[in-house]
Design an enzyme around this catalytic site. Structure first.
Site, PDB file in Angstrom:
ATOM      1  N   ARG A  98     -78.918  14.847 129.386  1.00 36.34           N
ATOM      2  CA  ARG A  98     -79.615  13.625 128.990  1.00 36.34           C
ATOM      3  C   ARG A  98     -80.131  12.789 130.161  1.00 36.34           C
ATOM      4  O   ARG A  98     -81.272  12.297 130.112  1.00 36.34           O
ATOM      5  CB  ARG A  98     -78.732  12.769 128.073  1.00 36.34           C
ATOM      6  CG  ARG A  98     -78.363  13.413 126.736  1.00 36.34           C
ATOM      7  CD  ARG A  98     -79.506  14.197 126.143  1.00 36.34           C
ATOM      8  NE  ARG A  98     -79.268  14.558 124.742  1.00 36.34           N
ATOM      9  CZ  ARG A  98     -79.794  15.613 124.171  1.00 36.34           C
ATOM     10  NH1 ARG A  98     -80.577  16.431 124.863  1.00 36.34           N
ATOM     11  NH2 ARG A  98     -79.576  15.872 122.903  1.00 36.34           N
ATOM     12  N   ASP A 127     -75.881   9.923 122.463  1.00 32.92           N
ATOM     13  CA  ASP A 127     -77.121  10.113 123.209  1.00 32.92           C
ATOM     14  C   ASP A 127     -77.918   8.829 123.384  1.00 32.92           C
ATOM     15  O   ASP A 127     -78.605   8.646 124.387  1.00 32.92           O
ATOM     16  CB  ASP A 127     -77.993  11.187 122.553  1.00 32.92           C
ATOM     17  CG  ASP A 127     -77.534  12.591 122.888  1.00 32.92           C
ATOM     18  OD1 ASP A 127     -76.797  12.746 123.876  1.00 32.92           O
ATOM     19  OD2 ASP A 127     -77.908  13.528 122.172  1.00 32.92           O
ATOM     20  N   SER A 179     -77.510  20.204 112.906  1.00 26.66           N
ATOM     21  CA  SER A 179     -78.150  19.583 114.061  1.00 26.66           C
ATOM     22  C   SER A 179     -77.703  20.332 115.303  1.00 26.66           C
ATOM     23  O   SER A 179     -76.497  20.487 115.537  1.00 26.66           O
ATOM     24  CB  SER A 179     -77.741  18.112 114.151  1.00 26.66           C
ATOM     25  OG  SER A 179     -78.275  17.519 115.318  1.00 26.66           O
TER      26      SER A 179
END
Length: 410
Positions: A98, A127, A179
């Site tokens: 990230r 996130d 996901s």
């Protein structure tokens, strides 16, 4: 917060959330959207036609940057050198990507004249923190739009319906609703049947690794070489790039079902979540690295580094990459790994790993001292004085307690 940004840089993956965010931003903010995607090894399927899809969905521009070598060299190898494993199991595959993705997004935003940043992270996840802490570190003046904290969509099903209404092509369906996040280090699986930790992980969720039950019946050995804590070779051959080394180990580990974990973790935002992860090459690397450190670090350094490794993993998990603390800890690991050089051979068999051989020119293991054969380098009589000194506080306390008991009896 600027309520009317003219041009927004969106962290774009082409998945369900970011795909519908493009038309949503245009509808609700009346702005142009610049889609920014970083290739961190998520695979050709996710990247194929990404620019075309972004523009067809309404993006004015779409940038795709190849970040794979930088990701492995400057981010993953730091995790390895630190021995970073969140809650002793998770190898931080999503967490560590990230900051790099957000950094590239900020760079594109500044280069293309954007006046706001956007991401598709939910208000429940980690996130959102990782992206926005990076924004604050690198572009504190740019406002942030987080649609999941604004819109009235509350589920994946709602998002799928929104996509259908706006003719946005997606892969998800109400029957296939996991996901996933994938990069060169790992793939994560969340949602669907995994939301109940009482459910066994369905066999069909696994994508990178062979079912250990179907893995080869014959064990295979792999030798990983390190220089100062950094992986440099496989089976005696020095890798040309960090990326090629990891790709090779991913292939080897996947064949033997290496690197599957099923984890209930504590998210930074406070809740527990359940996810399944596949990290084949990374699991081999970390296993070999720990075995090499067992040879090359003295007891005090090994134990203290283990404590800092937990701190480092939590720092990365929480999105605090661009901070002075992370930089300072990296300096510590620079010193701690000065002698973490050598080779470790691991044996893989149906999902398991066993160390076979450990070698280092800086090994602190002395056969003469450790051997059960009596030798001149270690006088066993010295142990009496050592035990007496270590045990002195215990002995004194016991004597005091015994004296106190005698006084009570009188």
């Amino acid at each position: 917060m600027n309520n009317n940004p003219k041009k927004v840089a969106l962290a774009y993956s082409g998945g369900l959330d970011t795909s519908i965010i493009i038309p949503w931003l245009k509808e609700n903010y009346g702005c142009e959207v610049v889609a920014v995607c970083g290739d961190v090894g998520q695979g050709g399927e996710e990247l194929t036609g990404l620019k075309k899809k972004a523009k067809a969905t309404g993006a004015k521009e779409c940038y795709v940057a190849d970040l794979r070598e930088e990701f492995v060299r400057d981010y993953l190898w730091k995790i390895v050198r630190a021995g970073g494993e969140y809650e002793h199991k998770y190898l931080l595959g999503t967490s560590i990507a990230r900051p790099l993705l957000a950094k590239r997004q900020v760079e594109v935003a500044l280069e293309s004249g954007c006046d706001a940043l956007a991401h598709g992270c939910t208000g429940k996840g980690n996130d959102q923190v990782r992206f926005e802490l990076t924004y604050k570190a690198l572009a504190p003046h740019l406002p942030v739009i987080a649609p999941w904290r604004e819109w009235n969509l509350i589920s994946r099903e709602d998002c799928i319906e929104y996509a259908a209404q706006h003719n946005v092509p997606i892969q998800q369906s109400t029957k296939k609703i996991y996901s996933r996040d994938r990069n060169i280090w790992h793939i994560s699986h969340e949602g669907g049947a995994l939301e109940d930790p009482a459910n066994a992980a369905p066999d069909e969720i696994w994508m990178l690794t062979a079912d250990p039950r179907q893995a080869p019946d014959k064990p295979e050995d792999v030798t990983i070489g390190f220089e100062k804590g950094i992986p440099v070779s496989v089976n005696g051959k020095v890798a040309k790039t960090a990326l090629s080394l990891l790709e090779q180990l991913n292939k080897i580990g996947s064949k033997h079902g290496i690197g599957r974990i099923d984890l209930v973790e504590n998210r930074f935002v406070g809740m527990k979540s359940r996810g399944c992860y596949e990290t084949p090459g990374g699991t081999l690397i970390m296993a070999a690295f720990h075995e090499l450190e067992a040879l090359t670090l003295d007891k005090s350094m090994a134990h203290y580094k283990e404590k800092l490794a937990l701190d480092y993993a939590e720092l990365v998990y929480n999105g605090l990459w661009f901070t002075p603390l992370r930089e300072a800890l990296d300096k510590f690991f620079d010193v701690a790994c000065q002698n973490t050089t050598g080779e470790v051979t691991l044996r893989m068999y149906k999902g398991s790993i066993q160390p076979v051989s450990r070698k280092s020119p800086y090994s602190l293991y002395s056969h003469a001292i450790a051997s059960f054969t009596m030798g001149a380098e270690y006088d066993q009589k010295d142990a009496r004085g050592f035990i007496n000194l270590i045990g002195l506080p215990i002995q004194v306390r016991a004597a005091v307690e015994q004296a106190a008991k005698k006084r009570k009896k009188k």
